[in-house]
Design a protein around this motif. Structure first.
Motif, PDB file in Angstrom:
ATOM      1  N   GLU A  18     -29.086  -4.343   0.869  1.00  0.00           N
ATOM      2  CA  GLU A  18     -29.348  -5.738   1.232  1.00  0.00           C
ATOM      3  C   GLU A  18     -28.949  -6.676   0.097  1.00  0.00           C
ATOM      4  OE1 GLU A  18     -30.466  -8.959   3.680  1.00  0.00           O
ATOM      5  OE2 GLU A  18     -29.879  -6.885   4.118  1.00  0.00           O
ATOM      6  N   GLY A  19     -29.217  -6.298  -1.138  1.00  0.00           N
ATOM      7  CA  GLY A  19     -28.833  -7.120  -2.282  1.00  0.00           C
ATOM      8  C   GLY A  19     -27.326  -7.320  -2.354  1.00  0.00           C
ATOM      9  N   LEU A  20     -26.563  -6.260  -2.069  1.00  0.00           N
ATOM     10  CA  LEU A  20     -25.104  -6.393  -2.052  1.00  0.00           C
ATOM     11  C   LEU A  20     -24.653  -7.253  -0.876  1.00  0.00           C
ATOM     12  CD1 LEU A  20     -24.092  -2.771  -3.055  1.00  0.00           C
ATOM     13  CD2 LEU A  20     -23.816  -4.851  -4.433  1.00  0.00           C
ATOM     14  N   SER A  25     -28.372 -11.327  -6.894  1.00  0.00           N
ATOM     15  CA  SER A  25     -28.543 -10.660  -8.181  1.00  0.00           C
ATOM     16  C   SER A  25     -30.013 -10.455  -8.538  1.00  0.00           C
ATOM     17  CB  SER A  25     -27.820 -11.410  -9.298  1.00  0.00           C
ATOM     18  OG  SER A  25     -28.367 -12.705  -9.470  1.00  0.00           O
ATOM     19  N   THR A  26     -30.886 -11.318  -8.047  1.00  0.00           N
ATOM     20  CA  THR A  26     -32.320 -11.136  -8.304  1.00  0.00           C
ATOM     21  C   THR A  26     -32.810  -9.856  -7.646  1.00  0.00           C
ATOM     22  OG1 THR A  26     -32.656 -13.512  -8.478  1.00  0.00           O
ATOM     23  CG2 THR A  26     -34.606 -12.169  -8.057  1.00  0.00           C
ATOM     24  N   MET A  27     -32.435  -9.649  -6.411  1.00  0.00           N
ATOM     25  CA  MET A  27     -32.817  -8.425  -5.704  1.00  0.00           C
ATOM     26  C   MET A  27     -32.200  -7.203  -6.384  1.00  0.00           C
ATOM     27  SD  MET A  27     -32.262  -7.463  -1.677  1.00  0.00           S
ATOM     28  CE  MET A  27     -33.367  -8.763  -1.141  1.00  0.00           C
ATOM     29  N   LEU A  28     -30.942  -7.302  -6.775  1.00  0.00           N
ATOM     30  CA  LEU A  28     -30.261  -6.168  -7.399  1.00  0.00           C
ATOM     31  C   LEU A  28     -30.847  -5.815  -8.765  1.00  0.00           C
ATOM     32  CD1 LEU A  28     -26.600  -6.950  -6.353  1.00  0.00           C
ATOM     33  CD2 LEU A  28     -28.048  -5.068  -5.525  1.00  0.00           C
ATOM     34  N   ARG A  29     -31.300  -6.805  -9.500  1.00  0.00           N
ATOM     35  CA  ARG A  29     -31.937  -6.513 -10.795  1.00  0.00           C
ATOM     36  C   ARG A  29     -33.172  -5.628 -10.618  1.00  0.00           C
ATOM     37  NH1 ARG A  29     -30.142  -9.330 -15.130  1.00  0.00           N
ATOM     38  NH2 ARG A  29     -28.787 -11.087 -14.690  1.00  0.00           N
ATOM     39  N   ASP A  30     -33.795  -5.677  -9.461  1.00  0.00           N
ATOM     40  CA  ASP A  30     -34.964  -4.833  -9.203  1.00  0.00           C
ATOM     41  C   ASP A  30     -34.605  -3.385  -8.896  1.00  0.00           C
ATOM     42  OD1 ASP A  30     -36.745  -6.909  -9.636  1.00  0.00           O
ATOM     43  OD2 ASP A  30     -36.897  -7.423  -7.511  1.00  0.00           O
ATOM     44  N   PRO A  70     -21.175  -7.733   9.232  1.00  0.00           N
ATOM     45  CA  PRO A  70     -22.363  -6.919   9.514  1.00  0.00           C
ATOM     46  C   PRO A  70     -22.625  -5.950   8.355  1.00  0.00           C
ATOM     47  CG  PRO A  70     -20.481  -6.040  10.699  1.00  0.00           C
ATOM     48  CD  PRO A  70     -20.021  -7.323  10.035  1.00  0.00           C
ATOM     49  N   ARG A  71     -23.877  -5.570   8.206  1.00  0.00           N
ATOM     50  CA  ARG A  71     -24.205  -4.525   7.234  1.00  0.00           C
ATOM     51  C   ARG A  71     -23.817  -3.184   7.825  1.00  0.00           C
ATOM     52  NH1 ARG A  71     -30.085  -4.250   4.653  1.00  0.00           N
ATOM     53  NH2 ARG A  71     -29.451  -2.093   4.631  1.00  0.00           N
TER      54      ARG A  71
END
Length: 126
Positions: A18-20, A25-30, A70-71
């Motif tokens: 989902e972060g990608l 970047s906030t989500m990906l840092r987690d 789409p994902r």
């Protein structure tokens, strides 16, 4: 490994995908370890980045979600080598490419984090 470990890695991968997709970047840092090694192994596009450089690139992208993509992703394999180390092989498509990721996870405190992201890509197959 315990069912909790599997649930944590599944949740980490959901946040990763989902972060990608959102270029968040906030989500990906987690999901990434602060000492992330980011490696593109595609011939002619080899690249080696640290976390901060990679997050700057993510922040500069137009999110695939905003473009209406789409994902599309799949976890191909999760393998636990120990209670502190795991590997996830994954596939996803975005930005007109199919990406194949080899992710190494380590325990970071009580959480799993991606410490290495080695990937390659090819043009998306229609």
């Amino acid at each position: 490994m315990t069912p909790t470990d599997h649930k944590q890695v599944d949740a980490l991968m959901e946040a990763y995908f989902e972060g990608l997709h959102q270029a968040d970047s906030t989500m990906l840092r987690d999901v990434f370890h602060p000492q992330l090694a980011y490696v593109c192994a595609t011939e002619g596009d080899e690249l080696y980045l640290d976390l901060e450089t990679y997050m700057t690139r993510v922040d500069g992208r137009e999110p695939p979600a905003r473009r209406g993509e789409p994902r599309e992703e799949e976890i191909l394999e999760i393998a636990f080598a120990s209670d502190r180390m795991a590997r996830v092989d994954a596939w996803m498509t975005m930005m007109g490419r199919d990406f194949y990721d080899l992710l190494t996870l380590v325990r970071y405190g009580a959480e799993w984090r991606i410490v290495t992201k080695v990937f390659s890509y090819v043009p998306k197959k229609d």
